[in-house]
Design an enzyme around this catalytic site. Structure first.
Site, short mmCIF file in Angstrom:
data_model
loop_
_atom_site.label_atom_id
_atom_site.label_comp_id
_atom_site.label_asym_id
_atom_site.label_seq_id
_atom_site.Cartn_x
_atom_site.Cartn_y
_atom_site.Cartn_z
N GLU A 173 0.80 -1.23 0.00
CA GLU A 173 0.00 0.00 0.00
C GLU A 173 0.83 1.28 0.00
O GLU A 173 0.63 2.15 0.83
CB GLU A 173 -0.93 0.01 1.22
CG GLU A 173 -1.91 -1.14 1.20
CD GLU A 173 -2.77 -1.19 2.46
OE1 GLU A 173 -3.98 -1.42 2.31
OE2 GLU A 173 -2.24 -1.03 3.56
C1 TNX Z 1 -4.82 -4.01 4.51
S1 TNX Z 1 -3.10 -6.31 3.96
C2 TNX Z 1 -3.54 -3.76 4.97
C3 TNX Z 1 -3.35 -3.32 6.36
C4 TNX Z 1 -4.64 -3.06 7.07
C5 TNX Z 1 -5.62 -4.16 6.73
C6 TNX Z 1 -6.91 -4.03 7.48
C7 TNX Z 1 -2.10 -5.27 3.85
C8 TNX Z 1 -0.90 -5.72 3.28
N1 TNX Z 1 -2.40 -4.04 4.26
O1 TNX Z 1 -2.52 -2.18 6.41
O2 TNX Z 1 -4.39 -3.07 8.43
O3 TNX Z 1 -5.89 -4.12 5.36
O4 TNX Z 1 -7.73 -5.14 7.28
#
Ligand code: TNX
Length: 494
Positions: A307
Site C-alpha cells: 500500500e
Molecule cells: C490491509 S493487507 C492492509 C493493512 C490493514 C488491513 C486491514 C495489507 C498488506 N495491508 O494495512 O491493516 O488491510 O484489514
C-alpha cells in the site's frame, strides 16, 4: 466425525479397547536422542496441566504401563508417507498410537513429535474424573509447509503474555509460523539496538491515542524462544517503504523537512513514505534490517512493501531492493506483501498474496521468475473482518467472514494459473486497528483460526464443513476452559 481432531488428520481410526489413563505412573520416555529432551519438557508441561499430576521424563523405556514414548525415526514408511511427498512437505508428519498401556508418537523431526502430542491432547476425555485417551492409530502429515498467522501488534500493542496465548493456540492447531507486524504508521513495537529512538519515541503511540508499548530485545527473544519451543518460527515484519509514520515521527532526518512527523493515531493507509533521495533513508534501512535479522533465528525477515500509494515505481523498487539487500546480507530470505512482486528480488523470495484487487499477473510473473507464493486472501483469512453485522469489533472492507467462509476454500483455486509447487502455504492475518484487548483478539481469531489451520494442514479429501463444525463443537469448550473468548457462530450447533 469419528474423532474430534482439528486440523483433520490424513488417517485416524479408533480400534476397540480400553483407554490410556493419565495417572501417577504416567511418564514421558524420550529415547536416546538429546534433541527430544526440550520437546519432552513442553509435552510434560501440557500433560501435567491436563491431568493435574506431575509427569516425569525418563530415558529408559521399561515395559511398565504408562509410558508416553516420543520416538524419532528416519524410516518414512512408519509414517505411511507416500514417496511423492517431498522432504519440506513431510516436515511435521507423525504417527500416533494410543493403547491402554502406552502412547507412542513416532516422527521424522521434532515438529512431528509435537504435532502427534497435539492430536493426543485434543482426543482427551475428561468427563469421568480422570484424563483418558481413547485407543487410536493416526498417521498424519501437513499439506503445506507454511501454516501461519500474521499478528498486527502495531495499531494496538499486544504484550508478551498475550502473544504467548496466541502461540499456545497456534501450536494446538499445528500452525508453524508467527509473523509479527511490528511497525506501522501508529507505532513502532521493537527496540532496535542501533536505533533506540524508534521504540523510545514511537513505542508509546497507538490508534486513537490508546496505550502503546514495545518489545525490548529481551521480550522479543522471549517470544522467539517460546515459539521455537513449540516449533513455531517467528518472522518479524518491518513495513517499508510505506506504513512508516512511526519511523518518521521518531527520526526527523527521514522527512524532507528534517522535522519529525506528528504522531498518527488514525486508521487510514497509504499516506506515509520513505524518501529514497535522503541519505538518512539508506542508513535507516541498513541499521534496522541488519539488527532485526541479527535478532531473528528464523530464516525469513518480512520487509512489508504494501500500500504505497504516493511513490513512483522506480523509487519504490529501489527502496524495496535496499531493504531486501540488507536482509540477504544477513543470510536471510525475503518475504514481502504482494506489491513487491513487480520488483525483481531474486531467488529465496516469498510473495504474500492478499488481494485480488491488484490483479494476480505480477504474482504469477514473480513465481515464474522463481519466487514462492504465500496465500493470505483477505476475503477468506483476514480475521479482523467482522463475522456479521453484530460483531462488536473488526473491519468490513473485505466483507463479512463467517466461520464457514474461512473454511470453505481451496488454496490452489486462489490463483489458478500458479503451479502448485510455487505455493508455500497459507497464512491468516489479523490487523488490530479496532482490537483493544486480548478478549477482542480471540473473539475474532476463534474459531476462524481453526478453520484456516485445517485449510493449510488437511488435504481436500479429508475436509468437509459439516464434519468440521461437529469437531469444532467438541473442541471449542476447551477454549472456554483456557479462559479464551471465541465466537459462537449461529451456523454451528454447539
Ligand atoms: C490491509 S493487507 C492492509 C493493512 C490493514 C488491513 C486491514 C495489507 C498488506 N495491508 O494495512 O491493516 O488491510 O484489514
Amino acid at each position: 466425525m469419528e474423532i474430534a481432531v482439528i486440523p483433520a488428520p490424513v488417517r485416524a481410526a479408533s480400534p476397540p479397547g480400553a483407554p490410556f489413563v493419565l495417572n501417577t505412573g504416567t511418564r514421558i520416555v524420550v529415547g536416546p536422542d538429546p534433541a527430544t529432551a526440550a520437546i519432552a519438557t513442553v509435552v510434560a508441561e501440557s500433560l501435567t496441566r491436563l491431568g493435574g499430576l506431575a509427569v516425569p521424563t525418563v530415558a529408559k523405556d521399561s515395559s511398565e504401563p504408562g509410558a508416553v514414548v516420543l520416538r524419532l525415526t528416519d524410516d518414512r514408511s512408519v509414517l505411511g508417507l507416500s514417496v511423492d511427498v517431498d522432504a519440506a512437505r513431510s516436515m511435521g508428519a507423525y504417527r500416533l498410537e494410543v493403547s491402554r498401556d502406552r502412547v507412542v508418537v513416532t516422527a521424522l523431526d521434532l515438529p512431528g513429535l509435537l504435532h502427534g502430542v497435539a492430536t493426543l491432547e485434543q482426543t482427551s476425555d475428561r468427563t469421568r474424573g480422570s484424563v483418558r485417551f481413547p485407543p487410536l492409530v493416526a498417521t498424519d502429515a501437513p499439506r503445506f509447509g507454511w501454516r501461519g498467522l500474521s499478528l498486527d501488534v502495531a495499531r494496538h500493542f499486544f504484550d508478551v503474555a498475550a502473544v504467548r496465548k496466541v502461540i499456545d493456540v497456534m501450536a494446538g492447531l499445528k500452525l508453524n509460523v508467527l509473523h509479527l507486524h511490528l511497525t506501522d504508521d501508529q507505532g513502532w513495537r521493537l527496540d532496535v539496538p542501533s536505533r533506540p529512538e524508534l521504540a523510545a519515541r514511537s513505542g508509546g503511540t497507538a490508534v486513537d491515542g490508546d496505550p502503546g508499548g514495545y518489545y525490548t530485545v529481551e521480550d522479543y527473544q522471549e517470544i522467539v524462544a517460546y515459539a521455537q519451543s513449540r516449533c513455531i518460527t517467528v518472522i518479524p515484519e518491518i513495513d517499508v517503504p510505506g506504513h512508516v509514520n512511526a519511523a518518521l515521527h521518531a527520526c526527523g532526518e527521514l522527512t524532507p523537512s528534517g522535522e519529525p512527523a506528528p504522531a498518527y493515531t488514525g486508521i487510514g493507509v497509504g499516506h506515509s513514505r520513505l524518501h529514497a533521495d535522503l541519505e538518512a533513508t539508506g542508513n535507516f534501512l541498513h541499521d534496522v534490517f541488519t539488527d532485526v535479522a541479527a535478532l531473528t533465528p528464523g530464516h525469513y525477515v518480512h520487509i512489508g512493501g504494501d500500500e504505497v500509494l504516493t511513490m513512483r515505481p522506480a523509487e519504490y523498487a529501489s527502496l524495496v531492493q535496499a531493504a531486501a539487500t540488507h536482509v540477504r546480507a544477513a543470510g536471510k530470505g525475503v518475504v514481502g506483501w504482494q506489491e513487491i512482486a513487480k520488483t525483481p528480488l531474486g531467488p529465496d523470495t516469498v510473495v504474500q498474496y492478499w488481494t485480488g484487487a491488484q490483479g494476480a499477473e505480477p504474482v504469477i510473473a514473480a513465481a515464474q521468475a522463481g519466487a514462492q507464493v504465500l496465500l493470505s486472501p483477505a476475503h477468506k483469512v483476514y480475521l479482523d473482518m467482522k463475522y456479521d453485522d453484530e460483531t462488536p469489533v473488526g473491519l468490513v472492507w473485505a466483507g463479512h467472514i463467517e466461520v464457514r467462509d474461512a473454511y470453505d476454500w481451496e488454496p490452489l483455486d486462489v490463483i489458478p494459473e500458479l503451479p502448485a509447487e510455487c505455493i508455500v502455504g497459507v497464512e491468516a492475518g489479523i490487523w488490530s486497528e479496532t482490537i483493544r484487548s486480548v478478549d477482542e483478539l480471540f473473539l475474532l481469531l476463534l474459531p476462524r483460526l481453526a478453520a484456516v489451520a485445517e485449510v493449510a494442514w488437511s488435504r481436500p479429501e479429508t475436509r468437509d464443513w459439516n464434519d468440521f463444525a461437529a469437531r469444532l463443537s467438541v473442541l471449542a469448550p476447551r477454549w472456554t476452559e483456557a479462559g479464551l473468548s471465541w465466537y459462537r457462530s449461529p451456523r454451528v450447533q454447539w
